[in-house]
Design a protein around this motif. Structure first.
Motif, PDB file in Angstrom:
ATOM      1  N   THR A   2     112.192  37.194  66.691  1.00  0.00           N
ATOM      2  CA  THR A   2     113.166  37.141  67.755  1.00  0.00           C
ATOM      3  C   THR A   2     113.588  38.552  68.121  1.00  0.00           C
ATOM      4  O   THR A   2     113.291  39.512  67.427  1.00  0.00           O
ATOM      5  CB  THR A   2     114.392  36.345  67.291  1.00  0.00           C
ATOM      6  OG1 THR A   2     114.912  36.985  66.126  1.00  0.00           O
ATOM      7  CG2 THR A   2     114.010  34.916  66.951  1.00  0.00           C
ATOM      8  N   SER A 211     108.164  29.249  65.069  1.00  0.00           N
ATOM      9  CA  SER A 211     109.421  29.785  64.537  1.00  0.00           C
ATOM     10  C   SER A 211     109.237  31.263  64.222  1.00  0.00           C
ATOM     11  O   SER A 211     109.040  31.653  63.073  1.00  0.00           O
ATOM     12  CB  SER A 211     109.824  29.009  63.271  1.00  0.00           C
ATOM     13  OG  SER A 211     111.069  29.454  62.780  1.00  0.00           O
ATOM     14  N   THR A 466     115.650  24.650  62.616  1.00  0.00           N
ATOM     15  CA  THR A 466     114.874  25.009  63.796  1.00  0.00           C
ATOM     16  C   THR A 466     113.405  24.654  63.636  1.00  0.00           C
ATOM     17  O   THR A 466     112.719  24.361  64.612  1.00  0.00           O
ATOM     18  CB  THR A 466     114.999  26.510  64.092  1.00  0.00           C
ATOM     19  OG1 THR A 466     114.632  27.251  62.923  1.00  0.00           O
ATOM     20  CG2 THR A 466     116.412  26.860  64.512  1.00  0.00           C
ATOM     21  N   SER A 467     112.906  24.682  62.398  1.00  0.00           N
ATOM     22  CA  SER A 467     111.498  24.360  62.176  1.00  0.00           C
ATOM     23  C   SER A 467     111.285  22.920  61.736  1.00  0.00           C
ATOM     24  O   SER A 467     110.146  22.477  61.578  1.00  0.00           O
ATOM     25  CB  SER A 467     110.910  25.295  61.113  1.00  0.00           C
ATOM     26  OG  SER A 467     111.613  25.173  59.890  1.00  0.00           O
ATOM     27  N   CYS A 522     118.832  23.658  69.439  1.00  0.00           N
ATOM     28  CA  CYS A 522     118.006  22.696  70.181  1.00  0.00           C
ATOM     29  C   CYS A 522     118.885  21.708  70.930  1.00  0.00           C
ATOM     30  O   CYS A 522     119.105  20.579  70.484  1.00  0.00           O
ATOM     31  CB  CYS A 522     117.062  21.971  69.216  1.00  0.00           C
ATOM     32  SG  CYS A 522     115.867  20.885  70.009  1.00  0.00           S
ATOM     33  N   ARG A 529     113.166  25.969  75.455  1.00  0.00           N
ATOM     34  CA  ARG A 529     113.438  26.214  74.043  1.00  0.00           C
ATOM     35  C   ARG A 529     112.108  26.349  73.306  1.00  0.00           C
ATOM     36  O   ARG A 529     111.048  26.522  73.914  1.00  0.00           O
ATOM     37  CB  ARG A 529     114.294  25.097  73.434  1.00  0.00           C
ATOM     38  CG  ARG A 529     115.531  24.733  74.221  1.00  0.00           C
ATOM     39  CD  ARG A 529     116.443  25.925  74.485  1.00  0.00           C
ATOM     40  NE  ARG A 529     117.132  26.384  73.287  1.00  0.00           N
ATOM     41  CZ  ARG A 529     117.960  27.436  73.263  1.00  0.00           C
ATOM     42  NH1 ARG A 529     118.164  28.145  74.353  1.00  0.00           N
ATOM     43  NH2 ARG A 529     118.560  27.796  72.149  1.00  0.00           N
ATOM     44  N   SER A 530     112.122  26.237  71.996  1.00  0.00           N
ATOM     45  CA  SER A 530     110.900  26.377  71.220  1.00  0.00           C
ATOM     46  C   SER A 530     110.044  25.118  71.334  1.00  0.00           C
ATOM     47  O   SER A 530     110.559  24.023  71.609  1.00  0.00           O
ATOM     48  CB  SER A 530     111.234  26.616  69.746  1.00  0.00           C
ATOM     49  OG  SER A 530     111.777  25.442  69.157  1.00  0.00           O
TER      50      SER A 530
END
Length: 716
Positions: A2, A211, A466-467, A522, A529-530
């Motif tokens: 990031t 990630s 997040t992952s 999220c 987003r991812s």
């Protein structure tokens, strides 16, 4: 990686090898450490300087493998005690010294609330696992604005030490196979290492896409870079390259490293495929120098000034990061001259460390006589830094129940509500909100540890990382009334999840079964987003549209970073649930406090800890919450209610000239724009009243409880 990860990451270890290295390798080490130093100082044109870490990984893989393969070919075996004794003499004296000094400096100079974190980080650095701690923090959304660790640069040492644990064992296994089956050592070792390199590189590409922050620090995404350096030892035909090829290879490698410096920046996903450029470029320079004749480029890299810096690179690596971070802590916004002065101080400390600590211990007759003294001395050094770190953790403040007097005074948002309006259709603000937003002797929670005052659902492990890809446990993540008739689904990011204490209490009163599906970073969208966020939300959207899972009510919110243009995506994801009759309620975002009397980046609770006698500098200017624009757009498209609690988070900003950091004796904000769990509990009657006013809940205003609710015990 990031945008903030590289800035925090430090530099890889330049500690491998001996002082009698090839001149070109010493020059590479100098270039690598100067790249990272320039990047951290903030010199213009050094945007890709963090890639010096990749240069060091390749060098380390080459040097360590050279030692191990030479021993394996000479003796037919690897002596692990001798290998680790050499590592201990080389790495631990300086590394332990810097850890001890940094721990003491942190104790003296950092806010009390960060002592526990620093102690934990030093313990992890001592055990060479701090990279995994940092990787975990990168997927922990509640650590999003956590200050960079003073020992964060030890992440790369951790990666290398973990490689040093596994790599000799792999060579030992290969040696056993060679003896047992009459195989050839180098081809079998090359095959094994090639498999490792390819697998790690593939995983690096996958994890960087999914990630990047986690991938930046993980050993599994970095091993391939060490492996590329190791392969140079095994690919013996490289030693027979003609001079023209060697010169071209070395020059191309130097150009590749330079291109990385000027074309890469912190917005580049890293490591992944992008890291191949500096990795292969470094390998090219090393490969060009395998022939005894070297090349003109190798001789240029081996000039005396570069060799001098290369020899200091380990100490410079260790000292520069904590010094620059402490400068940033004590002198926010320090200018370039001051940062360059600190960099020069790091050079001086590196020189002193090399001559007074590293070399005397590394070449001590007592420590070189046999592995045992070196290993014992290394263990003692590690025990010293670990003991100091443990003491720092033990002495740090912790989140505790307030004493009786503080508890009675800590009513939070309840103090803002005019008592005469509580049983009516419209809540009113007290006549003098300034009287309940001023100085208090014991704000709750203690500002030093307010960031630990996390929500009920987060403490229960109900926020997907997040992952993460799976839905939270229905058994562990359903709150409110377990036998309730109305099923409520809570979706979105941590800005929705922060209301879990209030929703649990309201659910008990209303007969709601409140299930949490929130995921870190999220919001409930499938764009912007991812990829893992998008996949999770699509799966969740489908889940909520299935007959057995369809809720009666969906609650959602988002934080910053969600433009209104994503409204269509949120509406589309909500449609499977709304098609089955679910109502949707949007909960407005809460704003980010920016204390105006302190340096930029200092959080509200840290400001309160630093200004306990006068909290005036910790007031923030009133500002809209960025996520509310998107939520307003979605509410309009769905004709759904939007619950706005901003007047009770930042009361009467025009009259009070801003937003108060403490309301009713309670600290309002913790990390970022999140509310403390204590303040959320104090907002429970206000939220309940607003839901009733909007026709979402059925409890009449006069029957809403104005007692502060309590969270259920863990493992309820």
């Amino acid at each position: 990686m990031t945008a903030g990860t590289a800035q925090r990451a430090g530099v890889a270890s330049p500690a491998s090898g001996t002082s009698r290295l090839r001149g070109d390798i010493e020059g590479l080490r100098a270039i690598a450490v100067l790249m990272v130093l320039a990047f951290h100082v903030g010199l213009p044109g050094s945007g890709g300087g963090f890639a010096g870490v990749d240069v060091f990984f390749v060098i380390s893989g080459y040097l360590i493998t050279s030692q191990l393969v030479r021993e394996a070919r000479r003796d037919g075996r690897i002596s692990l005690p001798r290998f680790y004794a050499r590592r201990a003499r080389r790495l631990l004296p300086a590394a332990s010294l810097v850890l001890v000094v940094t721990t003491l400096a942190g104790w003296l100079l950092l806010p009390r609330g960060r002592h526990a974190d620093l102690g934990t980080e030093v313990l992890a650095a001592t055990g060479y696992v701090v990279n995994w701690l940092l990787a975990w923090r990168e997927v922990d959304y509640l650590a999003e604005d956590q200050n960079p660790s003073l020992v964060q640069h030890y992440w790369s040492l951790s990666v290398e030490e973990q490689f040093y644990v596994v790599w000799p064992l792999l060579i030992i296994v290969v040696l056993w196979l060679v003896r047992r089956h009459g195989l050839r050592l180098l081809p079998l070792l090359t095959l094994a290492l090639t498999v490792v390199v390819l697998a790690s590189f593939a995983w690096s590409v996958v994890r960087t896409a999914a990630s990047p922050g986690e991938a930046y620090f993980a050993t599994t995404t970095r091993v391939w870079q060490l492996g590329v350096g190791a392969l140079l030892v095994l690919l013996t035909p490289l030693e027979r390259l003609p001079q023209a090829a060697r010169t071209l290879l070395a020059a191309g490698g130097v150009v590749g490293i330079a291109l990385t410096l000027v074309t890469v920046d912190t917005g580049t996903p890293w490591p992944g495929t992008a890291a191949a450029l500096p990795t292969l470029a470094t390998a090219a320079v090393i490969a060009a120098g395998l022939h005894p004749g070297g090349s003109p480029v190798a001789r240029l890299l081996g000039v005396a000034p570069l060799r001098l810096v290369g020899g200091l690179s380990y100490g410079l690596y260790l000292w520069h990061w904590p010094l620059l971070q402490l400068l940033a802590e004590r002198v926010p916004g320090a200018g370039m001259p001051l940062r360059l002065g600190v960099a020069l101080l790091a050079v001086l400390l590196a020189w002193l460390t090399l001559h007074l600590v590293e070399n005397p211990l590394r070449y001590s007759p007592v420590l070189t006589r046999s592995p045992r003294p070196a290993l014992l001395a290394g263990a003692a050094a590690m025990a010293t830094s670990a003991a100091l770190a443990a003491a720092l953790v033990a002495s740090a403040p912790s989140l505790e129940e307030p004493d009786a007097a503080a508890a009675r005074a800590s009513v939070g948002a309840l103090a803002l509500v005019d008592p005469d309006s509580r049983g009516t259709a419209q809540l009113g603000l007290v006549d003098d909100p300034g009287a309940v937003t001023g100085q208090v002797d014991q704000p709750v929670p203690d500002p030093a540890v307010a960031d630990e005052d996390i929500s009920l659902a987060y403490r229960a492990g109900c926020q997907v990382s997040t992952s993460g890809t799976g839905l939270p446990s229905a058994q562990d993540c359903t709150f409110g009334d377990p036998d309730g008739d109305l099923q409520v689904a809570v979706v979105g990011d941590s800005k929705m999840e922060q209301w879990s204490s209030a929703l649990h209490a309201i659910g008990l009163k209303e007969g709601w079964r409140v299930r949490f599906y929130t995921k870190s970073a999220c919001g409930f969208v499938a764009e912007g987003r991812s990829p893992e966020c998008h996949d999770y939300n699509r799966m969740l959207s489908q889940h909520l549209g299935e007959a057995g899972n369809a809720p009666d009510l969906v609650l959602t919110s988002v934080g910053q970073g969600y433009p209104a243009e994503l409204a269509g995506s949120m509406v589309d994801l909500l449609q499977p649930a709304t098609d089955r009759g679910a109502r949707v309620v949007l909960v407005a975002d809460t704003p980010l406090p920016e204390p105006r009397g302190v340096a930029e980046g200092v959080s509200s609770f840290e400001c309160l800890d630093q200004h306990r006698e006068d909290i005036t500098p910790c007031w923030s200017p009133a500002a809209p919450a960025s996520g509310t624009r998107l939520l307003t757009e979605v509410a309009g498209r769905l004709d759904a209610p939007l619950v706005e609690l901003l007047p009770w988070v930042c009361p009467a900003p025009e009259r009070l000239d801003g937003c108060a950091p403490v309301v009713g004796g309670v600290v309002v904000n913790r990390q970022g724009s999140h509310l403390t769990a204590t303040y959320v509990r104090s907002l429970t009657p206000v939220l309940h009243h607003e839901l009733t006013r909007l026709g979402i809940t059925t409890t009449p205003p006069e029957e809403i409880s104005w007692e502060l609710p309590q969270d259920p015990a863990p493992g309820r």
